[in-house]
Write a protein that holds these residues in place. Structure first.
Motif, mmCIF file in Angstrom:
data_model
loop_
_atom_site.group_PDB
_atom_site.id
_atom_site.type_symbol
_atom_site.label_atom_id
_atom_site.label_comp_id
_atom_site.label_asym_id
_atom_site.label_seq_id
_atom_site.Cartn_x
_atom_site.Cartn_y
_atom_site.Cartn_z
ATOM 1 N N THR A 1 0.870 -1.175 0.000
ATOM 2 C CA THR A 1 0.000 0.000 0.000
ATOM 3 C C THR A 1 0.907 1.225 0.000
ATOM 4 N N THR B 1 1.216 5.289 0.581
ATOM 5 C CA THR B 1 0.624 6.474 1.189
ATOM 6 C C THR B 1 1.539 7.651 0.892
ATOM 7 N N SER C 1 1.694 11.637 1.466
ATOM 8 C CA SER C 1 1.136 12.856 2.040
ATOM 9 C C SER C 1 1.501 14.066 1.191
ATOM 10 N N ASN D 1 -2.049 11.250 -1.886
ATOM 11 C CA ASN D 1 -2.652 10.053 -2.459
ATOM 12 C C ASN D 1 -2.480 8.852 -1.531
ATOM 13 N N VAL D 2 -3.467 7.959 -1.552
ATOM 14 C CA VAL D 2 -3.337 6.632 -0.944
ATOM 15 C C VAL D 2 -3.735 5.642 -2.032
ATOM 16 N N VAL E 1 -4.032 1.441 -2.893
ATOM 17 C CA VAL E 1 -4.118 0.135 -2.250
ATOM 18 C C VAL E 1 -4.195 -0.951 -3.317
ATOM 19 N N TRP F 1 -2.343 10.968 6.123
ATOM 20 C CA TRP F 1 -3.358 9.925 6.063
ATOM 21 C C TRP F 1 -3.270 9.075 7.325
ATOM 22 N N GLU G 1 -3.791 6.148 10.015
ATOM 23 C CA GLU G 1 -3.845 4.697 9.830
ATOM 24 C C GLU G 1 -5.284 4.197 9.713
ATOM 25 N N VAL H 1 -6.419 4.791 6.121
ATOM 26 C CA VAL H 1 -5.754 3.842 5.224
ATOM 27 C C VAL H 1 -6.369 2.452 5.390
ATOM 28 N N ASN H 2 -6.623 2.040 6.632
ATOM 29 C CA ASN H 2 -7.269 0.741 6.881
ATOM 30 C C ASN H 2 -8.655 0.682 6.247
ATOM 31 N N PHE I 1 -9.598 2.325 3.548
ATOM 32 C CA PHE I 1 -9.377 2.178 2.108
ATOM 33 C C PHE I 1 -9.018 0.731 1.762
ATOM 34 N N GLN I 2 -8.252 0.083 2.632
ATOM 35 C CA GLN I 2 -7.894 -1.314 2.390
ATOM 36 C C GLN I 2 -9.129 -2.216 2.443
#
Length: 191
Positions: A105, A107, A109, A133-134, A136, A160, A162, A165-166, A168-169
């Motif tokens: 993944t 990430t 910033s 951007n993030v 995945v 972003w 955590e 991000v989680n 988005f995952q």
């Protein structure tokens, strides 16, 4: 009092985000294959609007062509530079494409965080106005990565957390499972 109020607001935001993810997940569980593409784009729009993001893109590896990862789904507000038709991620974002297809993944910033070997990626992010951007990877089970899902900001840079991000995952996993199911159903029909 201020710290407590901030903690309460953060908890409320997290609960709303989790509710959105649960709603999207429930929608895709039994969604007919012919509606998966349109519902992915609708979900991309909802997520972007909910989290105040500017763009979401979903890329998929072309069957039999490992260095072809095409843009297949996207959402962005009207008036921004549209991506090229049949855009191949390898042509625009080679460093990131390799990392994602290896299962990482990404990430970002701010674009200055990218290493020198990602100069081409950085330049294309600038061309398309991406500042943060993030991204995945998309995969199902132990299968290799077959694409990736990105969420971007064009107006500003952003850290972003955590938890985001989680989230988005989790969304990427829902989309990956739906796409895999659609591909399986199409393959069965072609036999």
């Amino acid at each position: 009092i201020t710290g407590r109020k901030q903690a309460e607001e953060a908890l409320e935001e997290r609960l709303k985000t989790e509710a959105l993810i649960a709603e999207i997940s429930a929608l895709f569980v039994n969604l007919p294959a012919d509606r998966i593409d349109s519902e992915i784009e609708a979900a991309q729009r909802r997520i972007c609007e909910f989290l105040d993001l500017d763009r979401s893109t979903l890329w998929q590896r072309h069957e039999g062509k490992p260095r072809t990862v095409l843009l297949t789904h996207f959402y962005q507000p009207p008036g921004s530079l549209l991506p090229d038709e049949r855009m191949n991620a390898w042509d625009f974002f080679p460093w990131i494409s390799q990392k994602l297809l290896d299962g990482e993944t990404i990430t970002i910033s701010k674009l200055t965080e990218l290493p020198p070997e990602a100069d081409r990626d950085r330049e294309n992010f600038r061309v398309y106005g991406t500042r943060s951007n993030v991204i995945v990877p998309l995969s199902v089970g132990e299968e290799p990565t077959f694409g990736f899902l990105a969420f971007a900001l064009m107006r500003e840079e952003r850290n972003w957390p955590e938890t985001v991000v989680n989230g988005f995952q989790l969304i990427a996993q829902v989309f990956a499972n739906a796409i895999a199911r659609k591909r399986s159903e199409q393959a069965l029909r072609q036999k």
